[in-house]
Motif scaffolding. Structure first.
Motif, PDB file in Angstrom:
ATOM      1  N   ARG A  85      49.634  37.683  98.598  1.00  0.00           N
ATOM      2  CA  ARG A  85      47.927  37.611  98.333  1.00  0.00           C
ATOM      3  C   ARG A  85      47.595  36.267  98.379  1.00  0.00           C
ATOM      4  NH1 ARG A  85      49.490  42.769  98.038  1.00  0.00           N
ATOM      5  NH2 ARG A  85      49.346  41.743  95.383  1.00  0.00           N
ATOM      6  N   ASP A 230      45.554  44.663  91.013  1.00  0.00           N
ATOM      7  CA  ASP A 230      45.540  45.096  92.419  1.00  0.00           C
ATOM      8  C   ASP A 230      46.108  46.481  92.086  1.00  0.00           C
ATOM      9  OD1 ASP A 230      45.394  42.614  93.883  1.00  0.00           O
ATOM     10  OD2 ASP A 230      47.542  42.056  92.991  1.00  0.00           O
ATOM     11  N   GLU A 233      46.067  51.824  96.770  1.00  0.00           N
ATOM     12  CA  GLU A 233      45.525  53.415  97.447  1.00  0.00           C
ATOM     13  C   GLU A 233      46.276  54.451  98.176  1.00  0.00           C
ATOM     14  OE1 GLU A 233      42.192  51.128  99.113  1.00  0.00           O
ATOM     15  OE2 GLU A 233      40.750  51.645  97.919  1.00  0.00           O
ATOM     16  N   TRP A 235      48.294  55.717 101.814  1.00  0.00           N
ATOM     17  CA  TRP A 235      49.882  55.013 102.039  1.00  0.00           C
ATOM     18  C   TRP A 235      49.868  53.863 102.193  1.00  0.00           C
ATOM     19  CZ3 TRP A 235      50.142  58.842 105.594  1.00  0.00           C
ATOM     20  CH2 TRP A 235      49.066  59.818 106.167  1.00  0.00           C
ATOM     21  N   LYS A 237      48.327  51.193 100.645  1.00  0.00           N
ATOM     22  CA  LYS A 237      47.637  49.876 101.209  1.00  0.00           C
ATOM     23  C   LYS A 237      47.072  49.335  99.581  1.00  0.00           C
ATOM     24  CE  LYS A 237      44.039  48.486 102.798  1.00  0.00           C
ATOM     25  NZ  LYS A 237      42.172  48.814 104.286  1.00  0.00           N
ATOM     26  N   TRP A 238      47.428  48.494  99.161  1.00  0.00           N
ATOM     27  CA  TRP A 238      46.974  47.200  98.076  1.00  0.00           C
ATOM     28  C   TRP A 238      44.585  46.783  98.351  1.00  0.00           C
ATOM     29  CZ3 TRP A 238      49.530  47.502  94.302  1.00  0.00           C
ATOM     30  CH2 TRP A 238      50.619  48.033  93.844  1.00  0.00           C
ATOM     31  N   LYS A 239      44.905  46.777  97.513  1.00  0.00           N
ATOM     32  CA  LYS A 239      43.340  46.257  97.248  1.00  0.00           C
ATOM     33  C   LYS A 239      42.848  45.842  95.817  1.00  0.00           C
ATOM     34  CE  LYS A 239      38.113  48.165  97.864  1.00  0.00           C
ATOM     35  NZ  LYS A 239      37.229  49.419  97.686  1.00  0.00           N
TER      36      LYS A 239
END
Length: 289
Positions: A85, A230, A233, A235, A237-239
């Motif tokens: 990212r 970062d 979350e 499953w 998943k990174w947010k």
């Protein structure tokens, strides 16, 4: 006969090894030559340890690329961890040897090690001669791959200065500014202190028992725990979120707050999550990471 041929082979191997070692020899490997180059002014600075933070890399690409940033100063190199990212936020330290002229910054493909973009900084004019450290400055890079357009990188560079242990900013804090993570924490605290100074707030020279200093110190420590995060979350998943600490006197409790974006934080939007810090008894690492 055979003994003469063996002796000749051994001498030849020794000669080849000697030539190889000489090819790696540099004039500054000799202490006397190194000293002469310095006092004569050919080399304009002594070797030093540079602390830096690679914050982010920005670029346009049609595909998702996992990258690393490699920084070179002469024969010395350091490399960041991989990121797909462009968000690194990684502190690094590199030895800048006497006689080094350029700090080379390269964005690399993590798999092929191909250089995607490059930046060359003149150490004397763009780093050493500056009075203040370079803080979160965005540099334009030269693209080396058609798949990476308009590459830029945000860096913090600190060539070192006075002993941070004498700085009142660190008084009473368990922070080792000589370590990489400690240096990053100190830099964030300095940033908050500058913002407080612009608002007219200061820690001053109060003693440890002076309660008048508490609101300012609380604000300083809260600001030192502010920035991007970062968040993992469900499953896997990174947010990317923004976190900060709220504290008295503006708030009744000490709370770690999470916003969906930095813009929500700056606009004063209510945080999506908050944690009462006085009810936290311990923090454990995620065994999966």
């Amino acid at each position: 006969g055979n003994s003469g041929a063996c002796l000749a082979s051994i001498i030849a191997l020794c000669a080849i090894f000697g030539l190889y070692k000489c090819s790696q020899f540099q004039i500054r490997d000799c202490a006397c030559c190194k000293w002469l180059l310095r006092i004569s002014g050919v080399d304009r600075f002594d070797e030093f340890q540079m602390m830096m933070v690679v914050h982010e890399v920005f670029y346009q690409s049609p595909s998702l690329i996992t990258t690393r940033v490699r920084i070179s100063a002469g024969n010395q190199q350091v490399v960041t961890d991989a990121s797909n990212r462009g968000n690194f936020y990684q502190p690094l330290s590199i030895l800048v040897e006497q006689g080094t002229e350029t700090l080379a910054v390269e964005l690399m493909d993590d798999y092929s090690r191909q250089v995607l973009a490059a930046l060359d900084l003149d150490l004397m004019s763009q780093v050493i001669s500056l009075e203040d450290p370079i803080r979160e400055k965005v540099y334009s890079m030269v693209s080396k791959n058609k798949g990476v357009q308009r590459p830029r990188i945000k860096l913090t560079l600190d060539k070192g200065g006075p002993d941070d242990e004498e700085n009142p900013l660190l008084k009473g804090l368990d922070v080792d500014s000589t370590e990489l993570v400690g240096a990053m924490v100190v830099e964030q605290l300095r940033k908050v202190e500058r913002d407080m100074a612009s608002e007219g707030a200061t820690l001053g020279q109060q003693s440890d028992g002076d309660e008048a200093a508490s609101p300012c110190k609380h604000k300083l420590l809260a600001g030192g725990n502010t920035g991007p995060l970062d968040l993992l979350e469900d499953w896997g998943k990174w947010k990317r979120v923004h976190v900060s600490v709220k504290c008295p006197p503006r708030d009744k409790k000490f709370k770690l707050c999470v916003w969906n974006s930095v813009s929500d934080y700056e606009k004063g939007v209510k945080p999506s999550k908050d944690i009462n810090l006085l009810r936290v008894y311990g923090v454990h690492a995620d065994p999966r990471h």
